[in-house]
Enzyme design. Structure first.
Site, PDB file in Angstrom:
ATOM      1  N   LYS A  13     -69.686 179.954 132.494  1.00  0.00           N
ATOM      2  CA  LYS A  13     -69.229 180.961 131.521  1.00  0.00           C
ATOM      3  C   LYS A  13     -67.707 181.144 131.594  1.00  0.00           C
ATOM      4  CE  LYS A  13     -71.954 184.170 133.191  1.00  0.00           C
ATOM      5  NZ  LYS A  13     -72.575 183.376 134.288  1.00  0.00           N
ATOM      6  N   ARG A  88     -75.670 192.447 131.363  1.00  0.00           N
ATOM      7  CA  ARG A  88     -76.520 191.758 132.339  1.00  0.00           C
ATOM      8  C   ARG A  88     -77.868 192.452 132.484  1.00  0.00           C
ATOM      9  NH1 ARG A  88     -72.040 189.169 135.490  1.00  0.00           N
ATOM     10  NH2 ARG A  88     -72.926 187.774 137.027  1.00  0.00           N
ATOM     11  N   ARG A 127     -67.791 175.798 144.207  1.00  0.00           N
ATOM     12  CA  ARG A 127     -66.693 176.495 143.513  1.00  0.00           C
ATOM     13  C   ARG A 127     -65.643 176.967 144.513  1.00  0.00           C
ATOM     14  NH1 ARG A 127     -68.134 181.203 139.361  1.00  0.00           N
ATOM     15  NH2 ARG A 127     -69.122 182.155 141.174  1.00  0.00           N
ATOM     16  N   ARG A 159     -65.556 182.206 147.167  1.00  0.00           N
ATOM     17  CA  ARG A 159     -65.961 183.601 146.975  1.00  0.00           C
ATOM     18  C   ARG A 159     -67.065 183.946 147.969  1.00  0.00           C
ATOM     19  NH1 ARG A 159     -67.001 184.459 140.575  1.00  0.00           N
ATOM     20  NH2 ARG A 159     -68.758 185.603 141.417  1.00  0.00           N
ATOM     21  N   ARG A 170     -78.496 186.241 143.791  1.00  0.00           N
ATOM     22  CA  ARG A 170     -77.929 186.376 142.439  1.00  0.00           C
ATOM     23  C   ARG A 170     -78.797 185.655 141.411  1.00  0.00           C
ATOM     24  NH1 ARG A 170     -72.414 183.909 143.258  1.00  0.00           N
ATOM     25  NH2 ARG A 170     -71.898 184.558 141.150  1.00  0.00           N
TER      26      ARG A 170
END
Ligand code: ADP
Ligand code: AMP
Length: 212
Positions: A13, A88, A127, A159, A170
């Site tokens: 996204k 969300r 990531r 992260r 998540r």
């Protein structure tokens, strides 16, 4: 162009939002970025959000909705926005309908970036991000120099919520609380399905085609 990007964490996204921002010259509003900036600046919002984010849970609706309401009321959103990571939950989607009605803004499309769970895990675990906002992937989009940002040279980091246990949580939260938004926006005739399991440019082309 008023667009919402939905899809599981790691679907791409933020990556696609950056391209859309260039194409349409509208602001990119990512609730995750707003929370991370608040955490970095140790604001009261940051302190509250951190306890949820670190566990991979959602920040409570009443907190998140208030922030988005304020942000969307700013002048730059009248001509368009790319909303990334909000809504969300169904409660957030309902609240967004009210906010947009108050602002006399109509949504153009909700893009659902579809990616398998296996690919989500691959993307999130690889990531690496920079303080300046740039984002990389160790395999799919590596920086020119190992672990240094191409743009500002700062050291990249992972992260905290991209650790395996938090990723699992998540993904579970996405399935339970966020995936119902797909039929929500289908019912409103706004949903466009985007094949997200392809290269960066191909996914962007899929998006541009869907917006034609
Ligand atoms: P989201 O904003 O949905 O959480 P990101 O845009 O941050 O996801 O992407 C997650 C990771 O996957 C990043 O490391 C990014 O570089 C990588 N990525 C994004 N899109 C693709 C793609 N089409 N192919 C391969 N890797 C991708
Ligand atoms: P993201 O950067 O979109 O992956 O978001 C990172 C984290 O911020 C999420 O796991 C949530 O804890 C929190 N967050 C971001 N957007 C929302 C939202 N719309 N509602 C609740 N929590 C959110």
């Amino acid at each position: 162009m008023h667009i919402i990007l939905v899809g599981p964490p790691g679907a791409g996204k933020g990556t696609q939002a950056a391209k859309l921002v260039e194409e349409f010259e509208v602001p990119h509003i990512a609730t995750g970025d707003i929370f991370r900036s608040a955490i970095k600046n140790k604001t009261p919002l940051g302190k509250k959000a951190k306890q949820f984010i670190d566990q991979g849970k959602l920040v409570p609706d009443e907190v998140t909705i208030g922030i988005v309401r304020e942000r969307l009321a700013e002048d730059d959103c009248q001509k368009g926005f790319i909303l990334d990571g909000f809504p969300r939950t169904i409660a957030q989607a309902d609240a967004l309908q009210d906010i947009l009605a108050d602002l006399d803004i109509e949504l153009d499309a909700v893009l659902n970036i579809k990616v398998s769970e296996e690919e989500v895990v691959r993307r999130l675990s690889g990531r690496r991000v920079c303080e300046c906002g740039a984002s990389y992937h160790i395999e799919f989009n590596p920086p020119e120099e190992d672990n240094a940002c191409d743009g500002c040279g700062a050291e990249l980091y992972q992260r905290e919520d991209d650790q395996p246990e938090t990723i699992k949580e998540r993904v579970a939260v996405y399935k339970e609380q966020t995936s119902p938004l797909i039929s929500y926006y289908q019912d409103l005739n706004l949903l466009k399905e985007i094949e997200g399991e392809a290269g960066f440019e191909e996914v962007f082309n899929n998006i541009k085609q869907a917006l034609c």
